[in-house]
Design an enzyme around this catalytic site. Structure first.
Site, PDB file in Angstrom:
ATOM      1  N   ILE A 163      50.294  37.237  44.848  1.00 42.88           N
ATOM      2  CA  ILE A 163      50.213  37.686  43.452  1.00 42.88           C
ATOM      3  C   ILE A 163      51.602  38.135  43.001  1.00 42.88           C
ATOM      4  CG2 ILE A 163      49.157  39.323  41.845  1.00 42.88           C
ATOM      5  CD1 ILE A 163      46.776  39.495  43.750  1.00 42.88           C
ATOM      6  N   ASN A 209      50.356  48.114  40.606  1.00 34.86           N
ATOM      7  CA  ASN A 209      50.020  49.396  41.226  1.00 34.86           C
ATOM      8  C   ASN A 209      50.825  50.544  40.621  1.00 34.86           C
ATOM      9  OD1 ASN A 209      47.994  48.632  43.047  1.00 34.86           O
ATOM     10  ND2 ASN A 209      49.485  47.962  44.569  1.00 34.86           N
ATOM     11  N   ASP A 257      43.348  47.422  43.075  1.00 37.48           N
ATOM     12  CA  ASP A 257      42.236  46.970  43.909  1.00 37.48           C
ATOM     13  C   ASP A 257      41.303  46.044  43.129  1.00 37.48           C
ATOM     14  OD1 ASP A 257      43.219  48.403  46.004  1.00 37.48           O
ATOM     15  OD2 ASP A 257      41.737  50.018  45.924  1.00 37.48           O
ATOM     16  N   GLU A 286      48.850  41.826  48.800  1.00 35.28           N
ATOM     17  CA  GLU A 286      48.501  40.857  47.755  1.00 35.28           C
ATOM     18  C   GLU A 286      48.583  39.422  48.256  1.00 35.28           C
ATOM     19  OE1 GLU A 286      52.936  41.819  47.104  1.00 35.28           O
ATOM     20  OE2 GLU A 286      51.166  42.718  48.027  1.00 35.28           O
ATOM     21  N   ARG A 290      45.170  23.820  40.249  1.00 34.40           N
ATOM     22  CA  ARG A 290      44.041  24.242  39.434  1.00 34.40           C
ATOM     23  C   ARG A 290      43.778  25.741  39.609  1.00 34.40           C
ATOM     24  NH1 ARG A 290      41.005  20.298  40.684  1.00 34.40           N
ATOM     25  NH2 ARG A 290      40.026  21.262  42.502  1.00 34.40           N
TER      26      ARG A 290
END
Length: 338
Positions: free
Chosen positions: A200, A207, A216, A242, A262
């Site tokens: 991510i 955070n 989370d 992550e 995708r």
């Protein structure tokens, strides 16, 4: 030893979810010749709860989506199974549906106060009281043991497989070699196994700005998107923080690239509560050649290249290697640890 008891002994001797699942379905099949059984899993897609089979009976044998089935079994909305949907909503132990020549019994599998799936038993005649009692007893043994395995194999936050299960799953999912009619490792137009590392982008900022509670929630929602984006026989792991890993089974390079692209687009288009939009970077490689640490290292190199070139993109290690954009750092017998 009676056959049912023997099957129970074998069932509790397994140490992973799939073998346990196949074993309990095999045990249930001993209760009736005309019985059909399935293990169903629940997942979210576009805010709807979906259902798809993970293992099922066929001509008296159990078929697993991980091993024998190449195509993803048909998925459908839980709402199309109203008796089961009501059972989940009301937190019931079982649900039934009876019609002419078909009687179904569903037993939801509750783990950590959530229904992750269910066992489905269908037969042409109504279930007798004795059948229900025996089925319920077998199911309770299965669910108790499932919970024990789940505690050791699943990530507590997302419910995905955890990092320590990766190597075993990697080895079990490996394709057979060319002697079985499959390609050499460089034959990328043949179905084979692929591994992707997904990260991510700028998660630390999520955070720092919104707090770990929202962080989370992002991880949980990304895990849900992963489940809905890939097939029942693919394997999805949370490696910590992550970072996620996907083992994509039995598909071509073109299809693998499309699947990862995708998913990247799906995350980009998804609106996360309070936070809005996020993106992911993905690096992937062929998993047909090399030990787990080698394959992970190659996918990591492609991931770092994607993050260094602007993030929110999918990069294929083998292509980067051919272009001279990355260099091979891990080879057989010579592993450099970072």
């Amino acid at each position: 030893m009676p056959p049912i008891l023997q099957h129970l002994v074998e069932m509790t001797g397994h140490r992973d979810h799939l073998r346990l699942e196949v074993s309990v379905l095999t045990t249930l099949l001993q209760l009736g010749r005309s019985m059909e059984v399935r293990a169903l899993e629940f997942f979210f897609s576009d805010a709807h709860v979906m259902v798809r089979p993970r293992s099922w009976s066929q001509h008296g044998q159990i078929i697993s989506s991980e091993c024998e089935a190449v195509a993803d079994p048909a998925r459908g909305a839980l709402a199309n199974m109203p008796e089961l949907a009501a059972c989940i909503r009301d937190r019931c132990a079982s649900a039934v549906r009876s019609s002419a020549g078909s009687h179904a019994l569903w037993l939801p599998v509750w783990i950590n106060d959530k229904a992750h799936g269910c066992l489905e038993i269908i037969q042409p005649t109504p279930f007798t009281r004795r059948q229900r009692d025996v089925i319920t007893g077998i199911f309770q043994v299965y669910q108790n043991y499932q919970n024990l395995l789940d505690y050791s194999e699943r990530d507590a936050l997302t419910g995905l497989l955890n990092r320590k299960t990766f190597e075993e799953q990697f080895v079990r999912s490996a394709q057979p070699g060319p002697e079985f009619g499959l390609p050499e490792p460089n034959a990328q137009d043949w179905p084979q196994q692929w591994l992707a590392v997904i990260d991510i982008d700028h998660f630390k900022q999520v955070n720092d700005v919104y707090g770990h509670l929202y962080g989370d929630e992002v991880l949980i929602l990304v895990a849900n998107l992963l489940r809905s984006s890939f097939r029942a026989h693919d394997r999805i792991f949370r490696f910590g923080g992550e970072e996620f890993v996907v083992l994509l089974r039995s598909t071509t390079l073109g299809n693998a690239a499309q699947a990862f692209e995708r998913f990247r687009a799906t995350v980009q288009e998804h609106m996360f509560p309070q936070i809005g939009g996020i993106t992911v970077s993905i690096g992937f490689t062929s998993a047909i050649d090399g030990a787990p640490v080698e394959v992970l290292g190659r996918a990591d190199q492609a991931l770092y290249y994607a993050k260094a070139r602007g993030r929110n993109q999918v990069r294929f290690y083998d292509e980067l290697l051919q272009q001279g954009e990355v260099q091979s750092q891990i080879t057989h017998g010579e592993i450099e640890l970072f």
